[in-house]
Each structure stands twice: as structure tokens, then as C-alpha cells.
Design a protein around this motif. Structure first.
Motif, mmCIF file in Angstrom:
data_model
loop_
_atom_site.group_PDB
_atom_site.id
_atom_site.type_symbol
_atom_site.label_atom_id
_atom_site.label_comp_id
_atom_site.label_asym_id
_atom_site.label_seq_id
_atom_site.Cartn_x
_atom_site.Cartn_y
_atom_site.Cartn_z
ATOM 1 N N ALA A 85 -4.614 10.188 -5.625
ATOM 2 C CA ALA A 85 -6.072 10.018 -5.502
ATOM 3 C C ALA A 85 -6.463 9.378 -4.173
ATOM 4 O O ALA A 85 -7.644 9.217 -3.895
ATOM 5 C CB ALA A 85 -6.586 9.163 -6.658
ATOM 6 N N HIS B 80 0.858 -1.191 0.000
ATOM 7 C CA HIS B 80 0.000 0.000 0.000
ATOM 8 C C HIS B 80 0.893 1.240 0.000
ATOM 9 O O HIS B 80 1.949 1.254 0.626
ATOM 10 C CB HIS B 80 -0.916 -0.019 1.234
ATOM 11 C CG HIS B 80 -1.983 1.029 1.160
ATOM 12 N ND1 HIS B 80 -1.729 2.349 1.463
ATOM 13 C CD2 HIS B 80 -3.280 0.961 0.778
ATOM 14 C CE1 HIS B 80 -2.855 3.043 1.282
ATOM 15 N NE2 HIS B 80 -3.803 2.223 0.855
ATOM 16 N N GLY C 10 -7.355 9.206 -0.515
ATOM 17 C CA GLY C 10 -7.770 10.033 0.615
ATOM 18 C C GLY C 10 -7.833 11.514 0.297
ATOM 19 O O GLY C 10 -7.950 12.348 1.184
ATOM 20 N N GLU D 248 -3.459 2.073 -7.407
ATOM 21 C CA GLU D 248 -3.872 3.164 -6.528
ATOM 22 C C GLU D 248 -2.961 4.370 -6.753
ATOM 23 O O GLU D 248 -1.898 4.481 -6.123
ATOM 24 C CB GLU D 248 -3.774 2.724 -5.064
ATOM 25 C CG GLU D 248 -4.657 1.550 -4.728
ATOM 26 C CD GLU D 248 -5.072 1.581 -3.265
ATOM 27 O OE1 GLU D 248 -6.266 1.580 -3.009
ATOM 28 O OE2 GLU D 248 -4.187 1.633 -2.399
ATOM 29 N N GLY E 104 -8.132 1.818 -6.763
ATOM 30 C CA GLY E 104 -8.308 2.454 -5.458
ATOM 31 C C GLY E 104 -7.906 3.912 -5.505
ATOM 32 O O GLY E 104 -6.910 4.267 -6.135
ATOM 33 N N GLY E 105 -8.675 4.750 -4.827
ATOM 34 C CA GLY E 105 -8.376 6.182 -4.777
ATOM 35 C C GLY E 105 -9.663 6.963 -4.805
ATOM 36 O O GLY E 105 -10.225 7.209 -5.860
HETATM 37 C C1 PEP Z 1 -6.721 3.252 0.090
HETATM 38 O O1 PEP Z 1 -6.158 3.670 1.090
HETATM 39 O O2 PEP Z 1 -6.435 2.124 -0.358
HETATM 40 C C2 PEP Z 1 -7.709 4.105 -0.539
HETATM 41 C C3 PEP Z 1 -8.075 3.833 -1.755
HETATM 42 O O3 PEP Z 1 -8.171 5.152 0.208
HETATM 43 P P1 PEP Z 1 -9.381 6.154 -0.174
HETATM 44 O O4 PEP Z 1 -10.490 5.312 -0.736
HETATM 45 O O5 PEP Z 1 -9.750 6.813 1.114
HETATM 46 O O6 PEP Z 1 -8.837 7.107 -1.190
#
Ligand code: PEP
Length: 249
Positions: free
Chosen positions: A170, A94, A172, A166, A210-211
Motif C-alpha cells: 500500500a 521503514h 506509494g 505499513e 501508513g500506506g
Molecule cells: C510511507 O512511506 O511511509 C508511506 C506511507 O507512503 P505513502 O503515503 O506515499 O504510501
């Protein structure tokens, strides 16, 4: 057919009581059939979560692990310790681990190997920083992250690998990659796997995005051809929001 997966990364949030409340709310939700749902509580809440979700289809997964079997690694958790509490899937690489805990490709490669030696499934995260994208280096950065940690694997190891793109800019931030940007990178990574392995293997690997995925943008992202689901941070801490994302497929 590739697996459709939505995984919630709860990060360092929720004490035991809050975890229990969230698990109860999640168990009341109806999730779309055919979508694998996973949640990643903190280490201290894993065992309790596994027991609570014993009769549920939601899988409890870990946010991280160490590569060693055991030993003098104060504060760390091994793959067999995770297996011992019924956890068989782990998130590795991550961007917060890379950024705040200096996890580099060479270390992640060892973690990948340790997870596979323990018959675990891994969700391998990768993604470029804002400056990489602004300089037009995002494809190279992603290529190196994926190749350096995964391209020593044997063909049959890939059935235990889930990928998660991710983009760091993007996560958080409330800023999401456009569905087109996500598709473009997922397609690029699938092509990399075709070149390094085979089309069959590439076509079987689920690649999550992810993001800042939220209920109002999930559907458009999930409909892209090479997007097989999402790794969800902030929005996974609320049962309704998370289930709406799962049901966006
Ligand atoms: C993550 O931390 O894997 C993530 C995608 O966070 P968020 O959805 O809050 O951007």
C-alpha cells in the motif's frame, strides 16, 4: 488516552528552499487540537527545519539513524547527532530501509536500543509484502517483525515507542488497506503486546497506519478503534493535503 499522531515522511524529497517553502505553508495551517503533528525532512534539512519550527507545535523528526555512537560508518548519522540538532524522534524500520538497504530485525533491534539510550521516541514501522498477504502469512510476518525488534524492551521503554503498520503493497501505490484490514492488524498487534507485556501497556501504545493515506480516505481509517493516526508519505509533501489529513480526526 492514547496520543493521536500524524507524521509526514518526506523521504528523499525537497532541497533546502523547497523545504523552507513547505514549512512556511505548514505554519500557516490550523491543525486540530489534540493531534500531534510531525514532519521528517531529509538529514541535511533537519537543523534548518528545527529552527524554523521553533515556535510551532509541529515536531521535526528523523527518517533513520545508525545504531553506533560514532566511528567508521561512512555516510551514517548517530542518535546523538540528531539530539544535537534538536531532533528527538526517529522513524525506524521503514519498508524502504528494509527493502533497499537490507535492514533486518537484528539490525533494527540495535537501532531501537540506541534510540532509547538517547531518550528518543521511535516510530517503529512494520508490515507485510503483497505475497505474504496473498499466502495468508501477514499476521506471522508482522508478529515476527514486532517481536524480534521490540520484545526485549523493558516495560517502561514502551512509553517511548510509537508503532506504524505499513503494508508494503500500500506504500506509494495508491492502493490503501481497507479500514477493516488496518483495524484487524492494529488489533492483532495490540493483542500481541497485551500477551507479551500487559493490557495497560498495549492500551497506551499509539499505532499509526501508513500506506496511501489521502484526505478522502483518512477519516474512515482514523475512526477505527485501534488506529491512532497515520504515517503519511506522498500526501505529506503538500501542506494543504497534509493538513486536511491531520484534520480528518
Ligand atoms: C510511507 O512511506 O511511509 C508511506 C506511507 O507512503 P505513502 O503515503 O506515499 O504510501
Amino acid at each position: 488516552m492514547r496520543n493521536k499522531i500524524v507524521a509526514g515522511n518526506w523521504k528523499m524529497n525537497n532541497d533546502l528552499l523547497q523545504t523552507e517553502e513547505l514549512l512556511l505553508k505548514l505554519q500557516e495551517k490550523k491543525f486540530k487540537k489534540g493531534v500531534q503533528v510531525m514532519v521528517a525532512p531529509t538529514f541535511t534539512n533537519l537543523w534548518h527545519s528545527v529552527k524554523k519550527l521553533k515556535n510551532s507545535e509541529i515536531e521535526v523528526i528523523a527518517q533513520n539513524m545508525h545504531f553506533a555512537e560514532k566511528g567508521a560508518y561512512t555516510g551514517e548519522i548517530s542518535a546523538s547527532m540528531l539530539n544535537g540538532v534538536g531532533v528527538n524522534t526517529v522513524i525506524l524500520g521503514h519498508s524502504e530501509r528494509r527493502e533497499y538497504f537490507n535492514e533486518e530485525d537484528s539490525l533494527l533491534k540495535k537501532k531501537v536500543d540506541a534510540a532509547l539510550e538517547h531518550d528518543m521516541t521511535l516510530i517503529f514501522c512494520f508490515g507485510e509484502k503483497l505475497e505474504d498477504r496473498e499466502l495468508g502469512h501477514h499476521f506471522e510476518v508482522v508478529r515476527d517483525q514486532v517481536k524480534n525488534a521490540l520484545f526485549h524492551l523493558k516495560e517502561n521503554d514502551w512509553s517511548s515507542v510509537i508503532l506504524a503498520y505499513e503494508p508494503v503493497w500500500a506504500i506509494g501505490t495508491g492502493e490503501t488497506a481497507t479500514p477493516e484490514q488496518a483495524q484487524e492488524m492494529h488489533h492483532f498487534v495490540r493483542n500481541l503486546i497485551t500477551q507479551g507485556y500487559s493490557k495497560d501497556i498495549a492500551n497506551e501504545v499509539s499505532i499509526l497506519y501508513g500506506g496511501s493515506v489521502k484526505p478522502d480516505n483518512a477519516r474512515e481509517i482514523f475512526t477505527k478503534a485501534d488506529v491512532d493516526g497515520g504515517l503519511i508519505g506522498g500526501a505529506s509533501l503538500d501542506a494543504s493535503t497534509f493538513s486536511q489529513i491531520v484534520n480528518s480526526f
